[in-house]
Design a protein around this motif. Structure first.
Motif, mmCIF file in Angstrom:
data_model
loop_
_atom_site.group_PDB
_atom_site.id
_atom_site.type_symbol
_atom_site.label_atom_id
_atom_site.label_comp_id
_atom_site.label_asym_id
_atom_site.label_seq_id
_atom_site.Cartn_x
_atom_site.Cartn_y
_atom_site.Cartn_z
ATOM 1 N N PRO A 46 -3.993 0.295 3.235
ATOM 2 C CA PRO A 46 -3.359 1.490 3.641
ATOM 3 C C PRO A 46 -2.063 1.511 3.567
ATOM 4 O O PRO A 46 -1.306 0.519 3.644
ATOM 5 C CB PRO A 46 -3.815 1.283 5.382
ATOM 6 C CG PRO A 46 -3.938 -0.194 5.199
ATOM 7 C CD PRO A 46 -4.400 -0.876 4.166
ATOM 8 N N VAL A 47 -1.446 2.622 3.144
ATOM 9 C CA VAL A 47 0.077 2.938 2.869
ATOM 10 C C VAL A 47 0.544 4.138 3.324
ATOM 11 O O VAL A 47 -0.060 4.941 2.957
ATOM 12 C CB VAL A 47 0.422 2.604 1.518
ATOM 13 C CG1 VAL A 47 1.699 2.768 1.254
ATOM 14 C CG2 VAL A 47 0.086 1.287 0.862
ATOM 15 N N PRO A 48 1.165 4.347 4.462
ATOM 16 C CA PRO A 48 1.732 5.472 4.769
ATOM 17 C C PRO A 48 2.944 6.011 3.968
ATOM 18 O O PRO A 48 3.527 5.291 3.070
ATOM 19 C CB PRO A 48 2.398 5.197 6.188
ATOM 20 C CG PRO A 48 2.980 3.767 6.190
ATOM 21 C CD PRO A 48 1.892 3.072 5.191
ATOM 22 N N SER A 49 2.773 7.257 3.992
ATOM 23 C CA SER A 49 4.197 8.189 3.259
ATOM 24 C C SER A 49 5.556 7.787 3.871
ATOM 25 O O SER A 49 5.554 7.286 5.181
ATOM 26 C CB SER A 49 3.964 9.616 3.160
ATOM 27 O OG SER A 49 3.897 9.980 4.504
ATOM 28 N N GLN B 125 1.545 10.831 6.308
ATOM 29 C CA GLN B 125 0.420 10.856 5.353
ATOM 30 C C GLN B 125 -0.075 9.630 5.224
ATOM 31 O O GLN B 125 0.840 8.515 5.357
ATOM 32 C CB GLN B 125 0.436 11.327 4.111
ATOM 33 C CG GLN B 125 0.814 12.914 4.014
ATOM 34 C CD GLN B 125 0.986 13.395 2.550
ATOM 35 O OE1 GLN B 125 -0.285 13.826 2.032
ATOM 36 N NE2 GLN B 125 1.893 13.440 2.162
ATOM 37 N N LEU B 126 -1.132 9.059 4.969
ATOM 38 C CA LEU B 126 -1.884 7.807 4.609
ATOM 39 C C LEU B 126 -2.705 7.739 3.403
ATOM 40 O O LEU B 126 -3.504 8.753 3.162
ATOM 41 C CB LEU B 126 -2.960 7.323 5.711
ATOM 42 C CG LEU B 126 -3.008 5.831 5.540
ATOM 43 C CD1 LEU B 126 -2.024 5.057 5.966
ATOM 44 C CD2 LEU B 126 -4.198 5.310 6.486
ATOM 45 N N ALA B 127 -2.348 6.927 2.378
ATOM 46 C CA ALA B 127 -2.914 6.987 1.372
ATOM 47 C C ALA B 127 -3.663 5.477 1.421
ATOM 48 O O ALA B 127 -3.107 4.369 1.947
ATOM 49 C CB ALA B 127 -2.105 6.796 0.111
ATOM 50 N N TRP B 128 -4.701 5.350 0.993
ATOM 51 C CA TRP B 128 -5.715 4.052 1.002
ATOM 52 C C TRP B 128 -6.863 4.226 -0.062
ATOM 53 O O TRP B 128 -6.766 5.129 -0.877
ATOM 54 C CB TRP B 128 -6.279 3.924 2.448
ATOM 55 C CG TRP B 128 -7.437 4.569 2.705
ATOM 56 C CD1 TRP B 128 -8.900 4.164 2.928
ATOM 57 C CD2 TRP B 128 -7.595 6.109 3.186
ATOM 58 N NE1 TRP B 128 -9.672 5.019 3.240
ATOM 59 C CE2 TRP B 128 -8.916 6.212 3.605
ATOM 60 C CE3 TRP B 128 -6.575 6.889 3.355
ATOM 61 C CZ2 TRP B 128 -9.640 7.261 4.031
ATOM 62 C CZ3 TRP B 128 -7.245 8.058 4.034
ATOM 63 C CH2 TRP B 128 -8.471 8.433 4.096
ATOM 64 N N THR B 129 -7.219 3.062 -0.207
ATOM 65 C CA THR B 129 -8.465 3.003 -1.253
ATOM 66 C C THR B 129 -9.666 2.751 -0.656
ATOM 67 O O THR B 129 -9.867 2.031 0.548
ATOM 68 C CB THR B 129 -8.226 1.613 -2.113
ATOM 69 O OG1 THR B 129 -6.802 1.685 -2.543
ATOM 70 C CG2 THR B 129 -9.127 1.283 -3.133
#
Lengths: 389, 627
Positions: A342-345, A350-354
């Motif tokens: 998890p990586v926030p903007s 926003q949250l980007a994740w795999t």
């Protein structure tokens, strides 16, 4: 960001190691950590409490993941197996406004773990493209896959791996490390002056004992430790000194501490730790007795994200917890399959994740992050009975 | 979208939503939108609303192929296409492309006669005693009679095998079968049997076994007992290759009088258990003569196809210079053609087809208006098909006799039922037809932000199938089925216009990306039994062991029971539970559930959220393969 954080690598790694363990359990769930049970009732949440408008961001290629935002939040650098003729990850930058994607790495060899410089927007990553055997290794891997004899996990902590930084406009490369050993999983300090990274160089610059040599052949990550150096690659200094894989380091948003994850010697259990940038004051944050890893701070500095397989050894979920780990972590994803990295903007919204939620080997997902709800949940979480270590 | 498989109207809507829609204002594309190719400001102007409201209005009378309403719709399309600057295809003068089809079918005086050994022949001609089936060949045949139960043949892929013919030899015989499927079989089995119970399918099964004719009777234990099957219009009319008729109860009784010791009622009752071992039998000593006269009415309708050339003369020459966007504009009229799912009180009303497929037409028109101002190295073809609901007639006609060389078409993108988006979900189907699609879809969607469900299977009940068959890379956009599907309640007011506008924008960006690809997309032939991706075959492969309660009217899928030892039972689900989420998808009705099943894989556990006594809970269910 750590390479072994590449989801499939880690999942397969676990799969092999834990088969025997899983067979001992009545269910496919990990036993819950017992040290922190508490009489206080825990609030129940669902994914929608924290994430909305979740959607798959990447479709091309066999897999993609580990996306990190540019300082202005308009781009994401990620790794993906999508380069024709190369079965390994390459680094791409995705423009979130236009949808255009550009490869930033050389296209040859293996790469991993991109990270934007917070001031210049240049992109740090690890690569083996200088290895003259690169094309040969690509071909061998492609043939192995074609014949169905793909290795159980594709990540081998290649000692050729070194850190590079790519100019964000010209893609011109500058090499930052040049010693034998896996140098990867690098990230910048908030002021852009420092790089923390993972290295197995210790296993290659001294004479190993017979048992260490055997260990290196079985699992080179055993020797991985956290290092810090200047952004120009000079002055590398070791920060950790414990057997087992230390990796995936990132600075806190205010630069005061570093968060990373530490595996036990067997490589089965991992926990999130923090320390000061000089390596002192190392503190354990999580204690699930499962694989808790891929930590990353929310830009507010109020809590950190991590992923853990507490609820099933291949069912990684994303959690948040206060940075000292005084409260119980709060689960924020509730979908079967892998949810991690998890990586926030930069604006924290926003949250980007795999995830493997739609099947396959993992692609990047993105959703709107409800920071207020998250903060509330972290604060409302019950205090851990035994506190932090 | 054509009816495909069983889509019974299982849930009621609370009220009929038929609104007295008037002909909406024609859309004028603003100069700014035209020059920039920019999305119109969604807060103020919808690019699609007026088109949907117009086409779904009473004025177009349900747009049945060949009808006056369809002709008016074609006029509307021609007008709108001219407004946005589209022109005829190179070498063509007109935007309309006429094609002929069989638009109606009548019985021209069929008869049936029975002659028992040593007895007199009895002959029937009245319409309520004998009537040709709509797909029957015309002709007279005589022969010995074999009763073959329900005439059902379920291929091995079903959850069990079922073959009404078993070891019986019906070559050169006249096969008599019951209409429908065993009445008393459990719901799960019936669901499988129902798929194979269509009369056309039964006729095919009889023909494949060498039968000379098929005679259908509606058993005394069935709905509509003793009646002849109505001569529903069947689109792929000609060429079923067998004489087939339906006969009334009086003929059936006369026939079964020749069977000693077994009434038709008793024979049906034995079959109705669903026990696959109940066999049919010969009816010895009887000669049956069937004379079927079916007349078909030829009609004309039009595809409407227009062209936006590459942006400027002297554009770089590209391989395969056409990119096609398409949507069918026909619908069911008043529902007289058999694929209507209107409830009793709705029958005969206008089927407005706002989602199916005024939505797709509106999105293609809006995308065309945007593309008219966008840079493009390939030309854009905007195609509107008629006859889709009758069996993809218009698109099939186009690919059979294309006005541009078929191998010059780089790709075809289809929009069919894109107006009911829920939870931001867009199914992008047929994605397996080109290796270029994942990248194009990824780049197109990043700025739009749909929650895309990628499905590889191109064998869809929509016009994509015509293009896939012609080896053209294709995609089909779809926002899911709903309880108003093929009913008069599919109206404009139920359309999610804001998201339809986003679908139009997505379509324009997608088309532009394909138009500007240096190399046209490759074509991949997707095998029908693909292991991944969607299509309802995938849903059929999957066994969950749930028995839906078709009578309930709850939000969600209420379980009438679970099959012992099945995945649902193993997961702990019980009768009375209401499934509200399956594999990450919201389930409001059986359609949602079927849709969710398309996305799951055998052996891969999925989360099921359900209500028990009103309280939410969740379990993990592992779908199994149908055996």
């Amino acid at each position: 960001m750590a390479s072994d954080q590449c989801p499939v690598a880690s999942v397969h790694r676990l799969r092999v190691a834990l088969l025997f363990l899983a067979s001992l359990l009545a269910t496919d769930h990990w036993p819950l950590a017992t040290s922190h049970s508490h009489a206080q009732p825990t609030a129940t949440y669902s994914e929608k409490d924290f994430l909305s408008q979740t959607r798959r961001l990447t479709f091309e290629g066999r897999r993609a993941g580990e996306g990190y935002f540019s300082p202005d939040g308009t781009k994401i650098a990620f790794q993906s197996e999508r380069e024709p003729g190369n079965p390994f990850y390459q680094i791409y930058v995705l423009d979130l406004r236009s949808g255009d994607t550009r490869r930033i790495s050389p296209g040859i060899g293996k790469t991993t773990c991109a990270f934007f410089h917070p001031k210049t927007g240049d992109i740090l990553f690890a690569s083996t493209h200088h290895d003259p055997r690169s094309l040969e290794l690509q071909k061998a891997e492609l043939e192995a896959r074609k014949s169905g004899k793909e290795r159980r996990y594709g990540w081998d902590y290649d000692p050729e791996m070194d850190l590079y930084v790519a100019n964000q406009t010209t893609s011109a490369l500058k090499r930052l490390t040049n010693v034998r050993g896996y140098d990867a999983e690098g990230s910048y300090s908030p002021d852009g002056q420092w790089i923390v990274f993972t290295s197995t160089r210790d296993a290659y610059n001294r004479t190993l004992t017979a048992s260490e040599q055997k260990q290196l052949e079985v699992d080179p990550s055993f020797f991985a430790e956290i290092y810090i150096m200047r952004a120009d690659g000079s002055g590398a200094r070791r920060l950790t000194n414990v057997n087992g894989y230390d990796g995936g380091p990132f600075f806190f948003p205010d630069g005061s501490r570093i968060v990373w994850r530490r595996f036990d010697e067997a490589g089965l259990i991992a926990d999130v730790w923090t320390m000061k940038p000089d390596g002192s004051d190392q503190r354990q944050v999580t204690d699930f007795k499962s694989m808790s890893w891929a930590p990353y701070l929310h830009p507010s500095g109020e809590y950190l994200f991590f992923a853990s397989n507490k609820y099933g050894f291949e069912n990684f979920e994303v959690f948040i917890v206060d940075t000292k780990g005084t409260k119980e972590p709060v689960r924020v994803t509730f979908t079967l399959g892998f949810d991690g990295l998890p990586v926030p903007s930069p604006d924290g919204k926003q949250l980007a994740w795999t995830s493997t939620r739609d099947g396959g080997l993992g692609q990047m997902y993105i959703g709107r992050w409800n920071h207020e709800k998250a903060l509330e949940a972290v604060k409302a979480a019950p205090v851990r009975a035994h506190g932090q270590k | 979208m054509t009816t495909h498989g069983i889509r019974r109207p299982l849930l009621t809507v609370s009220a009929l939503l038929i609104a007295a829609l008037t002909h909406g204002p024609l859309v004028r594309v603003s100069a700014q939108a035209r020059s920039q190719g920019a999305a119109p400001d969604l807060a103020t102007v919808s690019a699609t609303r007026a088109h949907v409201e117009a086409l779904a209005s009473d004025r177009f009378d349900g747009r049945a192929a060949g009808s006056e309403g369809a002709k008016l719709a074609a006029d509307y399309l021609v007008d709108q296409l001219q407004r946005l600057g589209a022109r005829p295809l190179p070498g063509q003068q007109d935007l309309r492309f006429a094609f002929q089809f069989t638009g109606g079918v009548k019985d021209g005086g069929s008869s049936v006669a029975l002659k028992a050994a040593g007895g007199d022949a009895e002959r029937w001609t009245a319409a309520d005693t004998v009537q040709g089936l709509s797909f029957s060949d015309s002709g007279q045949v005589s022969g010995q009679v074999v009763f073959a139960g329900y005439g059902l043949v379920v291929p091995e892929s079903g959850s069990f095998s079922y073959d009404s013919y078993g070891a019986m030899n019906v070559k050169d015989k006249i096969v008599v079968v019951l209409r429908y499927y065993p009445e008393d079989a459990d719901e799960q089995i019936k669901t499988v049997l129902a798929r194979y119970s269509g009369l056309r399918y039964k006729a095919l099964a009889a023909r494949e076994r060498g039968a000379r004719a098929l005679v259908v009777i509606t058993g005394p234990r069935s709905p509509n007992a003793g009646t002849v099957a109505p001569m529903t219009f069947d689109a792929a009319v000609a060429g079923s290759g067998i004489v087939a008729a339906s006969v009334g109860g009086v003929v059936a009784d006369a026939l079964f009088k020749q069977v000693s010791g077994k009434s038709l009622d008793a024979a049906q009752q034995a079959l109705d258990t669903g026990n696959p071992h109940v066999a049919g039998f010969e009816i010895p000593g009887v000669e049956l003569t069937l004379d079927v006269k079916v007349t078909r009415e030829r009609q004309t309708d039009h595809n409407v196809v227009a062209y936006l050339p590459p942006q400027q003369a002297g554009s770089p020459s590209v391989d395969k210079p056409y990119v096609m966007l398409g949507a069918h504009y026909d619908h069911l009229g008043h529902g007289g053609h058999g694929s209507s799912l209107a409830r009793r009180e709705e029958m005969g009303s206008i089927h407005h087809g706002a989602d199916d497929n005024a939505s797709g037409v509106a999105a293609v028109l809006a995308a065309g208006a945007q593309l008219a101002g966008m840079k493009r190295d390939r030309g854009i073809v905007l195609a509107f098909w008629s006859g889709e609901e009758l069996g993809l007639l218009g698109s099939a006609e186009f690919t059979r006799g294309p006005p541009v060389p078929i191998d010059q078409i780089a790709a075809y993108v289809n929009l069919d039922m894109v107006g009911r988006m829920r939870d931001n979900k867009l199914a992008v189907q047929a994605a397996g037809t080109s290796s270029a699609w994942p990248r194009v879809i990824e780049q197109t969607n990043v700025p739009i932000g749909f929650d895309i469900q990628l499905q590889n299977d191109p064998n869809l009940p929509t016009d994509t199938s015509s293009f896939n068959a012609a080896s053209i890379p294709c995609l089909s956009l779809f926002t899911g089925s709903h309880p108003d599907y093929h009913r008069p309640t599919d109206v404009a007011s139920a359309i999610n216009v804001a998201d339809l506008d986003r679908v139009a924008r997505f379509t324009a960006l997608l088309a532009q990306k394909v138009a500007n690809l240096p190399q046209p997309p490759d074509f991949i032939k997707v095998r029908r039994t693909t292991d991944e991706g969607g299509g309802d075959r995938a849903a059929l492969r999957v066994f969950t062991g749930t028995i839906p309660d078709y009578t309930s009217e709850v939000q969600g899928l209420k379980l009438g029971g679970v099959i012992d030892g099945g995945p649902a039972a193993k997961a702990g689900l019980k009768e009375g539970d209401v499934i509200v989420e399956f594999a990450g998808r919201k389930v409001a009705n059986i359609y949602d559930y079927m849709y969710a099943l398309e996305g799951v894989k055998i052996g891969v556990p999925v989360k099921v959220v359900y209500l028990r006594g009103g309280n939410p809970a969740e379990v993990t269910l592992t779908p199994e393969a149908r055996k």
